[in-house]
Design an enzyme around this catalytic site. Structure first.
Site, mmCIF file in Angstrom:
data_model
loop_
_atom_site.group_PDB
_atom_site.id
_atom_site.type_symbol
_atom_site.label_atom_id
_atom_site.label_comp_id
_atom_site.label_asym_id
_atom_site.label_seq_id
_atom_site.Cartn_x
_atom_site.Cartn_y
_atom_site.Cartn_z
ATOM 1 N N HIS A 1 3.896 7.043 -1.533
ATOM 2 C CA HIS A 1 4.450 5.485 -1.530
ATOM 3 C C HIS A 1 6.220 5.532 -1.461
ATOM 4 C CE1 HIS A 1 0.290 4.860 -3.671
ATOM 5 N NE2 HIS A 1 0.457 4.191 -2.663
ATOM 6 N N GLN B 1 0.536 7.721 7.603
ATOM 7 C CA GLN B 1 -0.323 8.556 8.235
ATOM 8 C C GLN B 1 -1.473 9.065 7.510
ATOM 9 O OE1 GLN B 1 -0.360 8.771 11.704
ATOM 10 N NE2 GLN B 1 -2.066 10.451 11.608
ATOM 11 N N VAL C 1 2.656 12.710 2.640
ATOM 12 C CA VAL C 1 3.609 13.376 1.909
ATOM 13 C C VAL C 1 2.417 14.362 0.864
ATOM 14 C CG1 VAL C 1 4.898 13.162 -0.208
ATOM 15 C CG2 VAL C 1 5.308 11.766 1.750
HETATM 16 P P1 AMP Z 1 -2.554 2.853 -1.015
HETATM 17 O O1 AMP Z 1 -1.715 2.183 -1.996
HETATM 18 O O2 AMP Z 1 -3.231 3.801 -1.294
HETATM 19 O O3 AMP Z 1 -3.022 1.656 -0.339
HETATM 20 O O4 AMP Z 1 -1.381 3.105 0.114
HETATM 21 C C1 AMP Z 1 -0.351 2.225 0.529
HETATM 22 C C2 AMP Z 1 0.206 2.936 1.759
HETATM 23 O O5 AMP Z 1 0.902 4.346 1.221
HETATM 24 C C3 AMP Z 1 -0.455 3.172 2.703
HETATM 25 O O6 AMP Z 1 0.376 2.746 3.926
HETATM 26 C C4 AMP Z 1 -0.999 4.593 2.709
HETATM 27 O O7 AMP Z 1 -1.072 5.329 4.145
HETATM 28 C C5 AMP Z 1 0.493 5.116 2.367
HETATM 29 N N1 AMP Z 1 0.217 6.163 1.568
HETATM 30 C C6 AMP Z 1 -0.906 6.788 0.689
HETATM 31 N N2 AMP Z 1 -0.690 8.083 0.371
HETATM 32 C C7 AMP Z 1 0.046 8.416 1.186
HETATM 33 C C8 AMP Z 1 0.741 9.872 1.371
HETATM 34 N N3 AMP Z 1 0.420 10.867 0.749
HETATM 35 N N4 AMP Z 1 1.930 9.982 2.288
HETATM 36 C C9 AMP Z 1 2.230 9.086 2.837
HETATM 37 N N5 AMP Z 1 1.888 7.736 2.798
HETATM 38 C C10 AMP Z 1 0.659 7.526 2.107
#
Ligand code: AMP
Length: 640
Positions: free
Chosen positions: A396, A509, A537
């Site tokens: 994030h 991604q 990441v």
């Molecule tokens: P979430 O809180 O899981 O809904 O994720 C919020 C945003 O962060 C979404 O666009 C996810 O794709 C992105 N995200 C979550 N984990 C990762 C990661 N390891 N690397 C890059 N983006 C991430």
């Protein structure tokens, strides 16, 4: 021999003062001319230029009458190194006229009344301290040999001997003076039955260290009682150091920290030197880097951490490890331990991350009206938006970093969207770490932290659904989490985009299908926003960062590695020109090795998420989802 003494006292001049000056003249084997017998400057002014740094080139002395101290400085007329250093005679007396001789000495009653300090130990520290104490205007004798037993006039005997010799050196000292030692590791029990103190400069001493090294150096002080501690503090100040107190039970921890900060650092730099030498490079090129890293740590703490481990750049870490394996295998255990420790540090830094941007004030808003007011008040030229469900991690933060880089204003939303959960238990167990998230957000440079409750986003009157159709929402995540999942995503994303109207919105991604769904959404509805994809990441071992990872047990955490390993193996097969079927088969074998049964594992078209068979052409992505223990994880790798 002759010397000119500039002599002042705090107030008034007494007959007895003349006697003391005379005595000093005898003692120093010099003639003394009194320049200014009455003055009101502090004694220290004589041997400390303005700014408080002692002038080590002058010889200082302090004389004490029955009720006050008077001080002076002998301007050194002797060739350097030959000025008299008192070994065993007396300049000060506790009262009455000066006398000399041996016998029971008496400890100083207060820090102001520091009398003769006898230094024991003829090593580097002993010599440095003798010089520094004289420079600090104290009456010093020594350095004496380790058999020294104390003199009548000694108020303090300061042991500058190796740690192992402190107890025996202290045992020889006669009853009366305070006994001090200069060890960080050795407790005050070592000087029993004496009262006393320890004073430990947080500084390394080499053969070339002079008294100047003490100036401004922190010094750990401890005392057997309050007055002894005060004397230690006062001595440290006279030496130009900055005293701080360490309690006896804390001593081992304190000393271990100094060993890590200094000794281990040398070990570390030597290891780096050994490795860089194998590349034909002089280790000295590392020095400016090491200095800068230390300075940065001093200023920013853990936020100073940079480099591949903290970035989660597993490929680079792996190549480093390979280099060590081939060239300096003896360094591998240390390298592995440091990678693990650095990884933990990178994970834990909450208050200061490498994304810190100035000292912006972050606004926390919970309602749509407050959000709109905040946006209006800011009048930003460009708005970057990062929607999340909280439990923020480095993935994030990478989105936020990109948003911060690209935009005037950064808005973060933290909302665990019930509409996209098909399993109520999963929704209930989703980690919620609001306070920590705010801290992360603030240091990541977020301007507006929008954390609405479910009834703000979905008030009772709410009936709308924004739903895409076709394979993009029906396959894989759509199939396994139910069609409602992506409808929940598109509905909430549309709402958030309408509320914030950002110029750019950042999606990971990591959730490849979701990213494509959102891209299709803004295209279909002509929403004026640029969707910025951000690469996944990963943890240093390759596991994709996810809010759900904190719920993995140690066993399932090890098992989860299989997901990334399978994707890496699949990509290798792709690079060998294999078909989608054999790419999947080779990845499946790895999953099997890790006892992971996938919900799905497939090569898909990156545009519509239809499964690809045969040789992948165009944009292809290898995707996987699986329950690892009780946690559902997804991951993917872009093949081309
Ligand atoms: P979430 O809180 O899981 O809904 O994720 C919020 C945003 O962060 C979404 O666009 C996810 O794709 C992105 N995200 C979550 N984990 C990762 C990661 N390891 N690397 C890059 N983006 C991430």
């Amino acid at each position: 021999m002759s010397a000119i003494v500039a002599y002042r006292r705090r107030s008034g001049w007494r007959e007895s003062d003349a006697a003391f000056v005379g005595r000093a003249a005898t003692h120093h084997q010099c003639s003394i001319s009194v320049r200014s017998p009455i003055g009101n400057r502090d004694d220290d002014d004589l041997d400390r230029p303005r700014g408080g740094v002692p002038d080590r080139r002058r010889r200082g002395f302090v004389l004490r009458t029955s009720d006050r101290w008077v001080g002076g400085v002998i301007r050194d007329r002797w060739p350097r190194g030959t000025a008299p250093v008192r070994q065993d005679s007396t300049v000060t007396q506790r009262s009455g006229s000066p006398q000399s001789g041996t016998g029971a000495a008496t400890a100083p009653e207060s820090p102001e009344n520091i009398g003769t300090v006898a230094v024991v130990g003829r090593g580097r520290l002993g010599s440095v301290l003798v010089e520094a104490l004289q420079g600090g205007g104290l009456v010093v004798s020594g350095p004496h040999g380790r058999g020294y037993s104390g003199e009548r006039e000694d108020a303090i005997v300061l042991l500058c001997v190796p740690d192992a010799a402190i107890t025996s050196a202290a045992a020889l000292i006669c009853k009366g003076p305070l006994v001090g030692h200069c060890s960080g590791a050795t407790g005050l029990a070592s000087i029993a039955p004496h009262r006393g103190f320890s004073i430990h400069p947080v500084m390394t001493f080499t053969a070339r260290t002079g008294p100047a090294a003490l100036t401004d150096t922190p010094a750990a002080v401890a005392g057997t009682d309050g007055p002894a501690l005060d004397v230690a503090r006062s001595l440290a100040v006279r030496l130009g150091m900055r005293p701080f107190t360490v309690a006896e039970p804390d001593r081992p921890a304190y000393h271990a920290a100094t060993a890590m900060a200094a000794n281990f650092l040398v070990t570390l730099e030597s290891a780096a030197g050994t490795l860089i030498r194998t590349a034909g490079v002089d280790p000295k090129v590392l020095l400016p880097l090491a200095h800068a890293a230390l300075d940065n740590w001093g200023e920013q703490g853990a936020a100073a951490l940079t480099g591949p481990v903290s970035r989660g750049d597993q490929g680079v870490v792996k190549s480093h490890r390979q280099a060590l394996t081939g060239r300096t295998p003896e360094l591998l255990p240390m390298f592995d331990a440091l990678v693990a420790a650095t990884q933990r540090l990178a994970q834990s830094r909450i208050d200061k991350t490498r994304f810190t941007v100035g000292t912006r004030t972050m606004l926390v808003v919970n309602t749509v009206s407050a959000l709109r007011r905040a946006l209006k008040a800011h009048g930003a030229r460009s708005i970057g938006f990062v929607p999340t469900m909280g439990a923020l991690h480095q993935g994030h933060l990478e989105l936020l970093r990109r948003a911060r880089e690209d935009n005037d204003l950064v808005v973060l939303s933290v909302f665990v969207n019930p509409a996209q959960f098909n399993d109520p238990a999963d929704l209930a167990a989703y980690p919620r770490t609001d306070a920590q998230d705010r801290a992360h957000a603030e240091t990541a440079g977020v301007d507006i932290y929008f954390a609405p409750t479910a009834d703000v986003v979905y008030p009772p009157t709410f009936t709308a659904t924004v739903a895409l159709a076709g394979p993009i929402v029906q396959t894989f995540e759509g199939a396994h989490r139910g069609s409602g999942h992506f409808h929940g995503v598109t509905t909430v994303v549309t709402k958030l985009l309408m509320m914030i109207r950002p110029d750019r919105a950042y999606f990971g991604q990591k959730d490849a299908q979701q990213l494509r769904v959102v891209q299709a959404l803004v295209a279909d509805l002509d929403i004026e926003v640029q969707i910025v994809p951000v690469p996944t990441v990963r943890e240093p071992d390759g596991l994709a960062m996810s809010s759900r990872n904190v719920r993995l047990t140690p066993e399932s955490r090890s098992m989860a590695l299989g997901l990334h390993q399978a994707l890496v193996t699949g990509r290798a097969a792709f690079e060998l020109g294999e078909t989608a079927e054999s790419i999947v088969a080779s990845a499946a074998r790895i999953l099997d090795d890790y006892s992971i049964v996938p919900e799905y594992l497939a090569v898909v078209d990156g545009n519509d998420f239809r499964q690809i068979l045969g040789k992948p052409a165009g944009r292809a992505v290898l995707i996987v989802a699986a329950m690892v223990g009780r946690i559902r994880l997804i991951d993917n790798v872009v093949l081309q």
